[in-house]
Design an enzyme around this catalytic site. Structure first.
Site, short mmCIF file in Angstrom:
data_model
loop_
_atom_site.label_atom_id
_atom_site.label_comp_id
_atom_site.label_asym_id
_atom_site.label_seq_id
_atom_site.Cartn_x
_atom_site.Cartn_y
_atom_site.Cartn_z
N ARG A 172 0.84 -1.22 0.00
CA ARG A 172 0.00 0.00 0.00
C ARG A 172 0.87 1.26 0.00
NH1 ARG A 172 -2.42 -3.65 -0.81
NH2 ARG A 172 -4.43 -4.37 -0.03
N SER B 253 -11.03 -0.62 3.48
CA SER B 253 -10.21 -0.84 4.67
C SER B 253 -9.67 0.50 5.16
CB SER B 253 -9.00 -1.74 4.34
OG SER B 253 -9.45 -2.93 3.79
N GLU C 83 -4.92 3.65 6.19
CA GLU C 83 -4.67 3.52 4.75
C GLU C 83 -5.33 4.71 4.04
OE1 GLU C 83 -5.51 -0.42 3.01
OE2 GLU C 83 -6.50 0.64 1.38
C1 FAD Z 1 -15.61 -0.37 -0.92
C2 FAD Z 1 -14.14 -0.12 -1.12
C3 FAD Z 1 -13.29 -1.19 -1.31
C4 FAD Z 1 -11.91 -0.97 -1.51
N1 FAD Z 1 -11.11 -2.05 -1.69
C5 FAD Z 1 -9.78 -1.87 -1.88
C6 FAD Z 1 -8.92 -2.99 -2.08
O1 FAD Z 1 -9.36 -4.13 -2.12
N2 FAD Z 1 -7.61 -2.76 -2.26
C7 FAD Z 1 -7.08 -1.50 -2.25
O2 FAD Z 1 -5.86 -1.36 -2.43
N3 FAD Z 1 -7.87 -0.41 -2.08
C8 FAD Z 1 -9.20 -0.57 -1.89
N4 FAD Z 1 -10.01 0.51 -1.69
C9 FAD Z 1 -9.42 1.87 -1.65
C10 FAD Z 1 -9.53 2.65 -2.98
O3 FAD Z 1 -10.54 2.15 -3.79
C11 FAD Z 1 -8.21 2.63 -3.75
O4 FAD Z 1 -7.17 3.17 -2.96
C12 FAD Z 1 -8.30 3.42 -5.05
O5 FAD Z 1 -7.14 3.22 -5.82
C13 FAD Z 1 -8.50 4.92 -4.83
O6 FAD Z 1 -8.78 5.48 -6.10
P1 FAD Z 1 -9.45 6.91 -6.24
O7 FAD Z 1 -9.39 7.27 -7.69
O8 FAD Z 1 -10.79 6.90 -5.63
O9 FAD Z 1 -8.45 7.82 -5.42
P2 FAD Z 1 -8.78 9.05 -4.46
O10 FAD Z 1 -9.47 8.55 -3.23
O11 FAD Z 1 -9.46 10.12 -5.22
O12 FAD Z 1 -7.31 9.51 -4.09
C14 FAD Z 1 -6.49 8.68 -3.29
C15 FAD Z 1 -5.05 9.23 -3.30
O13 FAD Z 1 -4.51 9.10 -4.62
C16 FAD Z 1 -4.14 10.39 -5.12
N5 FAD Z 1 -4.44 10.40 -6.55
C17 FAD Z 1 -5.61 10.06 -7.15
N6 FAD Z 1 -5.49 10.19 -8.49
C18 FAD Z 1 -4.23 10.62 -8.72
C19 FAD Z 1 -3.51 10.96 -9.90
N7 FAD Z 1 -4.04 10.87 -11.11
N8 FAD Z 1 -2.23 11.40 -9.77
C20 FAD Z 1 -1.65 11.50 -8.54
N9 FAD Z 1 -2.29 11.21 -7.39
C21 FAD Z 1 -3.57 10.77 -7.48
C22 FAD Z 1 -4.98 11.39 -4.33
O14 FAD Z 1 -4.37 12.67 -4.32
C23 FAD Z 1 -4.98 10.72 -2.98
O15 FAD Z 1 -3.75 10.97 -2.35
C24 FAD Z 1 -11.39 0.33 -1.50
C25 FAD Z 1 -12.27 1.42 -1.31
C26 FAD Z 1 -13.62 1.20 -1.13
C27 FAD Z 1 -14.54 2.37 -0.96
#
Ligand code: FAD
Length: 345
Positions: free
Chosen positions: A166, A242, A339
């Protein structure tokens, strides 16, 4: 590109909490990204990059700067001359799970175990998303990013991304300056099933595929079915999945803990460290499964998942997470880390 003002961020996060962004821009091209960055520079405000808002907790006071929502689109599939693999270049604003679905529809291998994770492709390298025995780093070739101050574009090859559990370069103080615009993956055309992870193995023991080999699409369907039980419905509840990372501790600390909890499971990380499944700690050592206070609680079917049952404020969630951390520390002496990223606190 339009710069909007006073935009409520709770509507853009899966946790469904958080105040306003002072400025808000959706960027659909790299040119628009540069325009948005110029706006932030000219107005001397900080920038926050948002994808699908599924891994953040935004403060009730919101974000006093420019939130740039990444909506860059486009996928480019390039098959190798020998047909063994396909390199896929994906714009960072593509929805992760739409992309994964497209790979399994095409019969490709590598991402099927990462099905049904919310968010965008651009966020996948940031915390090196992982599930069911696979991490994004296993198939990421390189990451293209723009420096938010100099505007310079740079390609980070796999080894430069410093992927960990992570974790990656993009979470470091220096890495946070980079905005990811494209991620390139190498996927295999030959069958490569990874079904040894307990939940997946049990699923296939109970739902056998007969008359043919397991396809990447079968594994995707299995993962979707498994996750439907493990995670709350995002249409009903707020969650960021998580909330905490699984702790990594030294083997010495683990052996000491085993005197108190002889059944404590662990996964070897290296010769000196093991990873402890926090769900087990919360459930068995702390008896916290289903623990709830006010509008916030741990999900009954997966205690790692913190849920906003409706009406929670950001501070209430933070406070609840604090209570959970303290209980884990009291029971095990382990300091757990979130996380989920906290924004505007
Ligand atoms: C129901 C649920 C289940 C999940 N299951 C998992 C799982 O199984 N495994 C797991 O690893 N995660 C899981 N997650 C967490 C999440 O989905 C991941 O971390 C996902 O990659 C976040 O993507 P996002 O586009 O929503 O990022 P955001 O929440 O919008 O941003 C997260 C971080 O990434 C940065 N970021 C986003 N886009 C960019 C970009 N283009 N360039 C630079 N920085 C950027 C943001 O600034 C922030 O720091 C889960 C979340 C939920 C709600």
């Amino acid at each position: 590109m339009v710069i909007e003002e006073s935009i409520p961020l709770y509507t853009f996060t899966t946790m469904k909490v958080g105040g306003n962004a002072r400025f808000f821009a959706r960027v659909r091209t790299v040119v628009e990204l540069h325009e948005a960055l110029k706006y932030a520079k000219d107005n001397a405000v900080p920038v926050f990059i948002m994808g699908g808002g599924s891994n953040i907790l935004v403060a009730s006071g919101g974000f006093n700067g420019l939130v740039i929502k990444i909506e860059l689109k486009g996928i480019d599939w390039v098959k190798s001359a020998d047909g063994i693999y396909v390199d896929v270049n994906v714009a960072s604003g593509e929805l992760w799970d739409n992309f994964v679905g497209e790979t399994t529809t095409r019969g490709l291998w590598g991402l099927e175990n990462l099905s049904a994770i919310p968010g965008t492709v651009g966020a996948s390298p940031v915390q090196n998303i992982g599930a069911y025995g696979v991490e994004a780093k296993d198939v990421i070739l390189n990451v293209t990013a723009v420096h938010c101050q100099s505007g310079e574009e740079r390609i980070f090859y796999h080894d430069e991304c410093n992927f960990g559990y992570r974790d990656s370069f993009f979470k470091t103080a220096e890495g946070k300056y980079y905005i990811i615009t494209k991620v390139s993956f190498r996927l295999q055309t030959k069958s490569l099933p990874k079904i040894d992870y307990k939940d997946v193995r049990l699923y296939f023991e109970n739902n056998q595929v007969t008359g043919r080999e397991v396809s990447s699409q079968d594994i995707r369907s299995a993962i979707i079915a498994i996750r439907r039980v493990k995670f709350p419905d995002l249409n009903t509840y707020g969650t960021a999945g998580s909330y905490f990372k699984n702790p990594i501790i030294t083997i010495g600390a683990f052996e000491t803990l085993c005197k108190k909890y002889p059944d404590m499971p662990s996964y070897v990380i290296d010769r000196e460290h093991v990873k402890i499944p926090l769900a087990w700690v919360l459930d068995v050592a702390c008896a916290l499964k289903g623990f709830r206070e006010g509008h916030v609680g741990l999900f009954e079917k997966q205690p790692l998942v913190l849920v906003n049952f409706g009406g929670a404020e950001s501070a209430e969630i933070l406070n609840f997470a604090d209570i959970v951390s303290r209980k884990v520390f009291e029971a095990t002496g382990i300091l757990i880390e979130p996380e989920v990223e906290h924004i505007g606190f």
